[in-house]
Motif scaffolding. Sequence first.
Motif, PDB file in Angstrom:
ATOM      1  N   PRO A  79      -8.036  -6.619   4.911  1.00 39.43           N
ATOM      2  CA  PRO A  79      -7.479  -7.479   3.860  1.00 39.43           C
ATOM      3  C   PRO A  79      -6.295  -8.294   4.352  1.00 39.43           C
ATOM      4  N   ILE A  86      -5.537 -11.609  -0.830  1.00 41.73           N
ATOM      5  CA  ILE A  86      -5.194 -10.461  -1.669  1.00 41.73           C
ATOM      6  C   ILE A  86      -4.002 -10.765  -2.574  1.00 41.73           C
ATOM      7  N   VAL A 126      -8.606  -3.147  -3.118  1.00 40.46           N
ATOM      8  CA  VAL A 126      -8.445  -4.532  -2.663  1.00 40.46           C
ATOM      9  C   VAL A 126      -9.047  -5.505  -3.663  1.00 40.46           C
ATOM     10  N   THR A 212      -2.455  -2.613  -1.478  1.00 39.37           N
ATOM     11  CA  THR A 212      -3.677  -1.817  -1.579  1.00 39.37           C
ATOM     12  C   THR A 212      -3.540  -0.481  -0.874  1.00 39.37           C
TER      13      THR A 212
END
Length: 574
Positions: A79, A86, A126, A212
Motif C-alpha cells: 500500500p 491509501i 487497506v 493500516t
Amino acid sequence: MDWFLAQFIWVILAGSLLFNALSYSYKAPMYTFIKEATFAPPILTYDYIVIGGGTCGCPLAATLSQGGKVLVLERGGSPYTNPEQINIHNFVNALFNISPSSFSQVFISTDGVYNTRARVLGGGSVVGAGFYSRASYKYIREFGWNETLARSSYEWVEKKVVFEPSMLQWQSAVRDGLLEAGILPYNGFTFDHVYGTKVGGTIFDKEGHKHTAADLLEYADPKRISVYLHATVQKILFKWNAEKGRPQAYGVIFKDTLGIIHRAYIISKVDNEIIVSAGAIGSPQLLMLSGIGPANHLKALGIQVVMDQPFVGQGMADSPKNVLVVPSPLPVELSVIETVGITKFGSFIQALSGLSFGYSFSDKLRGIFELLSNQSGISSKFRPETMESFADIIRSLTNPIFKFKGGMIVEKVMGPRSTGHLELLTTNPNDNPSVTFNYFKDPEDLRMCVEGMKTIINVINSKAFSRFRYKNMPIQALIDLMLLLPVNLRPKHPNAAFSLEQYCIDTVSTIWHYHGGCQSGKVVDHNYKVIGVEALRVIDGSTFYRTPGTNPQATIMMIGRYMGQQIINKRLSQ
C-alpha cells in the motif's frame, strides 16, 4: 448488466467516501525487509511461515519476530507504493479498481451479491471504511480469550493506527437522530462495544491518510522478518509424522510474478510452524488446495487428499447490509463511518456522507442516472420534486469529480445466523472459489433487518436530521429509488416497495465482514491449531462463528497480536 453500473451502485451502498484532494506530507514506513518475490531465493528456511500479510497476518508476524525468524508471503503488493492510494480521497479507486494489480479482487457470490476480497499487504484494513470498534466483553469471554491479554493487544494496535474522528454536521445529525429513535444511552467516544449510540475510532488520521495493519510491521524486528510481495502460495507441503500418526506441515510452494517457483521450509524444531492467515476466503481455499478438506470434493478436482476434513469451507457468513440513500438540500461533509447505533434487537446502524468520485471514475459513471431516468415508467414513478433532487446528481456526473450531495444510513445484521459454504472451482490459487452466504436463510436475520430499517426510517424522520432531507421527498421515494438500482443480481419483487421484509431480501449487499470456513472447534482447536495436523495453524477471521462488534478489523488485528504473544511466550519459556 453493465459492470461499471454495478460498480457504481456497489460504491454507493458501501458508503465509499472521499475527501477532496489534500495537501500534506506523508512518509511511508521504510521497511528494509519488504521485497518483491522475484528477489526471493529458490529455497528459504524460517522458524515461522505466515501465509498472508493481511489484517491479522501483519500484527501476528510483527509479534512473532520478537522471538523467531519469520517469513511472510503476501499475494498482493504494497500500500506504500503510492501513498495517495491509501488516502481517503482515493478510497473508491483502491476498493473498486479491477485491474490485475489492484488492492481488491472482485467476485460475485452464488447469492447474486457483488463482493470483493483484499489483495494487498495490510489486507482488508487497506480497502475498508476504516471504522474501529472492539468486540464486546461477552464475545471475548465466549471465545475463551484472556481478557487482560486481549485488552493489552487492542491497546497495542490502537497506539499505532487508531484515531478519534471529527464529528461534523451530518454525523452529528445521525447521532442525535439515533438518540431520538430510542437507541440509548449515548456513550460518547469509546472503542468499547456497548448498547446505545456511540462514536467509534477510525484508522484515518486528521489528514485523511489511512493507517493500516501494514503499519503494525513497524513493531517487527527487522533482522528477523522477511516479507515477500506478489508471492502466491500454491500449496502447503506435508509429510507423515509416524510418532504422532498424523500429517505434519513442513513447507510451502509459492510463485512470483514471473511464474518462478520458490520453496520455503520451516526449520525442523518442535515449535516451528506454518500459520495460514489468508482471510475468510483465502484460508479455507488454501487448505483445500493443499489437500485438507472434504475428500470427495478434493478428489473430484484431482487434489491428493492429505486429510478428509468435511468442515473446511463450511460456516461461511457475511452480515447482510441494507441502506437508504438520502439526498440533502444542504452541503454535507465527507465522512466515513464515525457514529454507530448498537441496538438490543440485533442490528447496527451507521452512516456515511459526501460521496465523491475521482477522475478515473467520472467517465464510467456518467450517464447512469440518465439511463435510469429514461427507462420506461421510471419518470412517472417519482414525484416531480423527487426527480428534481436527483437531477442534481445527474448534473454532477458531467463533471470530472462527482460528489454526491447527501449520504446514506446503513443497517448491518448482527451475527449473522445464516451461513453457507465455500467450494473450489479450479485448482488455481489465483481464481476465486465459489462462495454461498445464504443471506436471510435464518428468519431471525430477516427480523433484525426489518427492525434496523425501521430505525433508519425513524432517524431520517427525526427532528435532528430534518435539515438534511428534502421536506417534500417521502421515505417511500427513497425506497422506490433503491429498488430501481441494480444493487445486486437478485430478482426484484413488486411487493418490495411496501414490504420491508421483501425490501431487505431484494436489496441486500455485502458489508465485507466475511468469516467462517475454518471455524474454531471444527477445523482448528482453541489454540488455532488445525485439528489432526502437526505444525499448522489458521489464525484470522475464518475461525470466527460470527462477526465481532460492529466492524471486525479491530478484533482481527487484536487476535494477530494476541496469538503472536501466546506462541512466542511459550517458545521463550522453553
